[in-house]
Design an enzyme around this catalytic site. Structure first.
Site, PDB file in Angstrom:
ATOM      1  N   GLU A   1      29.270 -16.511   7.830  1.00  0.00           N
ATOM      2  CA  GLU A   1      30.422 -15.611   7.981  1.00  0.00           C
ATOM      3  C   GLU A   1      30.023 -14.151   8.070  1.00  0.00           C
ATOM      4  OE1 GLU A   1      31.791 -19.506   6.712  1.00  0.00           O
ATOM      5  OE2 GLU A   1      30.243 -18.176   5.866  1.00  0.00           O
TER       6      GLU A   1
ATOM      7  N   HIS B   1      40.064 -25.380   0.206  1.00  0.00           N
ATOM      8  CA  HIS B   1      40.827 -25.315   1.449  1.00  0.00           C
ATOM      9  C   HIS B   1      42.257 -24.869   1.185  1.00  0.00           C
ATOM     10  CE1 HIS B   1      37.425 -27.851   2.619  1.00  0.00           C
ATOM     11  NE2 HIS B   1      37.648 -27.423   3.851  1.00  0.00           N
TER      12      HIS B   1
END
Length: 728
Positions: A458, A528
């Site tokens: 990322e 998540h």
């Protein structure tokens, strides 16, 4: 893979090359020494000014001068691009920085070209010279350099993308590219321990990018010696197997060896063969900074050994030995430099200081605000009135904007249809296009130059996008799940948000980060289902939006792409394909300005402020409360979290006199706390009841649906809070 032997690190014991071998003219050699001495004397003058309390920090380039002047003389200012770090005074002087410009930064003057008094000394920046504003963070600039090189290659392959477009929204119009420019990035040997350094090597190697890495190895990261930071004590041995690289390990205190190595490395990069890394062994004759005392951790013997390799003394003796300058010539040159530095210092300490009124300038774009009226457009009727999901309209928006502006590129993890695209082109496979399919078809339509898969990293995604945006591209990158955004946090907080402000408006990086966020997934669990938007709304310089329905999603995303600020675009995963909030395609020009809330349900008895997936749940609760008890709730979807619509909030609270702030993130230290505090501060006399908050429990989201339902705010929780506050 080209490689230069590391044996030259022993050059201090040998005779430096002759004039004939140097490939530099006598005049260039004299200028080489002048620049080295100029850098050292500028350091010395800063030290004097610090001790006189006329400046507030000092960190030197001493001992690195030969390596850096060599790099500057091998490269082209205003043509090549430069991502320096705080030891790089000498290369910046070589490229065209003046001593006065550098000392104005030390003073923190209003006329400091690097930052207008915002950055510490030695944070070099010059739009004219293509020296891009750095931060104090170590190694982050390596990814920016990779992105900058990628942008240069992109504009070379797509020159039409660099042209000013009619009706262009963006401020950055002077896109520079030549086709063979090199991107310089420097780093200390201690900083090679940082992950961003290694991530950048991966991308530079894979892409054969023209990035010149210069590792300035003075043996110490403050007090930590190189063998503690680097296994084996030698970074060259660790990076040796990266393909497509040219490597050179040299004695960086030897001016001629440094210049020859830099010329070879630059030629390799400029030829398109790939990146280069020059590992220069230098010395640090002064402490890490003036705040440090290296005598506490370095022996006298070690310091004396460094002093024997001082590049200033070595170059001076070589000039005398080769007959290029005699003692009188050396003395004259040094006296002229001393006078130049003294004059610059005298002017700098008398310079005008920044005004308090300048503090908020350049936090955001002053050319094009995301709240600009040009973004307030109406949906246009189209032949297809089919209602589409949020996911569908986000995909439509991306395609619209990529057709409109060739500088828009999309990359991230799994966003392409297929990296090995032969089967895709042959029609044998459908393609992926993102784990949620929001980027489906982009690579197929626009090609792999404009939509591609990144490494699973990322910080790599965000850092490269910053470098691209600095060069004039418009990256729209995807972080696959908000839960995994944290490796990018360093790039976001210390680089992305600050580029415009810290460079005093000279540089900006207006990119878009699309991020699926939130829970209510049934089985999403800890990794998540996270929220955490308040961490990013707490960061000046970045806009944060979070739509709750399809029409808002396409309108806000288009504004995000066209505006001139970096935007964190949060997309709630649960809402991607919900029946709630579907809408017809509103046309390719539909935009919504940031900072404009939407009244989802008008009411007179109670205000509820919310956003994201809580909007449909609050609407359900409000409708039930009206049926059951006749309470009329005004439901406001903020849509834009920073900036937010204070006027709409204040107007509603003054009308209803009661307010609930609801959000999916946990209650404590959440986004709602700021709104509640401001309402209590500025609207206290309009309130008939305490400000109420409804949010998640102060914990993480569990996997078992029974637990998830209890943790996250549900319609019944909102119903109960509304009923209680209405009855207060």
């Amino acid at each position: 893979m080209a490689r230069q032997s590391g044996s030259s690190v022993q050059e201090s014991k040998k005779t430096t090359a002759s004039v004939a071998e140097s490939s530099l003219t006598r005049e260039q050699l004299v200028e080489f020494y002048r620049l080295m001495y100029l850098s050292r004397r500028t350091d010395d003058r800063e030290i004097v000014l610090k001790r006189q309390q006329k400046i507030f920090f000092q960190i030197s380039c001493a001992g690195h001068e030969a390596l850096l002047v060599a790099a500057g003389m091998a490269l082209k200012p205003g043509y090549d691009w430069f991502f320096p770090y705080y030891r790089d005074r000498a290369i910046c002087l070589t490229l065209g920085n003046t001593v006065e410009e550098q000392l104005l930064q030390a003073v923190g003057a209003a006329d400091d070209i690097a930052s207008g008094g915002r950055q510490m000394p030695s944070h070099w920046s010059s739009r004219k010279l293509n020296i891009v504003s750095p931060s104090s963070s170590t190694a982050t600039q390596c990814l920016h350099a990779v992105g900058c090189a990628e942008a240069g290659r992109f504009f070379t392959k797509h020159p039409e993308a660099a042209k000013e477009h009619d009706g262009d929204y963006r401020e950055f119009k002077d896109v520079k590219f030549h086709g063979d420019e090199v991107v310089y990035v420097s780093i200390g040997e201690g900083s090679t321990s940082q992950g961003e350094f290694w991530e950048s090597l991966n991308s530079a190697s894979n892409g054969k990018l023209p990035v010149l890495y210069v590792v300035e190895d003075n043996g110490y990261a403050i007090s930590t010696p190189v063998e503690v930071n680097t296994p084996g004590g030698n970074i060259s041995k660790l990076v040796a197997n990266f393909p497509n690289f040219h490597f050179a390990e040299i004695d960086g205190t030897d001016p001629i060896a440094s210049y020859q190595a830099m010329v070879e490395a630059v030629a390799y990069c400029r030829s398109g063969k790939g990146p280069a890394l020059v590992h220069g062994h230098v010395i640090r004759p002064y402490s890490h900074s003036l705040s440090d005392d290296e005598r506490l951790y370095r022996s006298v013997e070690e310091l004396d050994a460094d002093a024997a390799r001082d590049p200033i003394s070595r170059m001076q003796m070589w000039l005398l030995r080769e007959g290029i300058l005699d003692a009188d010539g050396i003395n004259k040159l040094e006296r002229q430099v001393d006078e130049e530095v003294q004059r610059a210092a005298d002017r700098a300490v008398m310079a005008t200081l920044p005004t308090v009124a300048s503090i908020t300038k350049h936090v955001y774009s002053e050319h094009l605000s995301s709240q600009d009226a040009r973004f307030a457009t109406e949906p246009m009727p189209t032949a297809d009135a089919t209602e589409r999901t949020m996911a569908d309209l986000i995909n439509c928006c991306l395609k619209d904007e990529m057709r409109r502006d060739e500088r828009v590129v999309v990359f991230g993890e799994d966003v392409a249809d297929a990296t090995r695209d032969g089967a895709l082109r042959a029609g044998k496979i459908k393609g992926k296009g993102g784990v949620f399919k929001l980027t489906a078809g982009l690579q197929t339509e626009f090609g792999s130059d404009r939509c591609w898969n990144s490494p699973l990293a990322e910080a790599n995604i965000t850092g490269r996008a910053i470098g691209m945006a600095v060069r004039g591209m418009k990256p729209v990158v995807e972080i696959q799940f908000f839960d995994y955004i944290w490796p990018a946090m360093h790039q976001m907080r210390n680089e992305l948000s600050l580029m415009r402000w810290r460079s005093n408006g000279d540089f900006s990086c207006p990119l878009v980060m699309r991020v699926p966020i939130g829970g209510y997934l049934t089985g999403g669990s800890i990794y998540h289902s996270q929220s955490g938007e308040s961490i990013f709304t707490h960061t000046p310089g970045v806009r944060v939006v979070m739509p709750s329905n399809a029409l808002d999603a396409i309108g806000l995303l288009r504004t995000a792409i066209r505006c001139d600020d970096p935007v964190l675009f949060l997309e709630h995963k649960r809402l991607y394909r919900e029946t709630f909030g579907r809408a017809a395609y509103p046309g390719p020009e539909y935009c919504i300005p940031f900072g404009k809330a939407k009244i989802v349900r008008p009411g007179k008895d109670l205000t509820v402020l919310t956003y994201g997936a809580v909007v449909p749940r609050a609407l359900q609760a409000a409708q039930k409360l009206h049926r059951d008890k006749g309470v009329d709730v005004e439901l406001i979807d903020l849509r834009s979290l920073t900036p937010y619509d204070w006027e709409a909030i204040a107007e509603s609270v003054k009308k209803t006199n009661r307010v609930i702030v609801a959000h999916e993130d946990m209650l404590s230290w959440g986004y709602g706390a700021e709104l509640a505090a401001r309402i209590g501060d500025e609207l206290f006399h309009d309130l008939d009841a305490p400000v109420r908050r409804v949010a998640a429990m102060d914990t993480f989201v569990a996997y078992q649906p029974l637990l998830e339902d209890a943790i996250l705010p549900q319609p019944e929780d909102l119903y109960r809070a509304m009923a209680e506050l209405a009855a207060f």
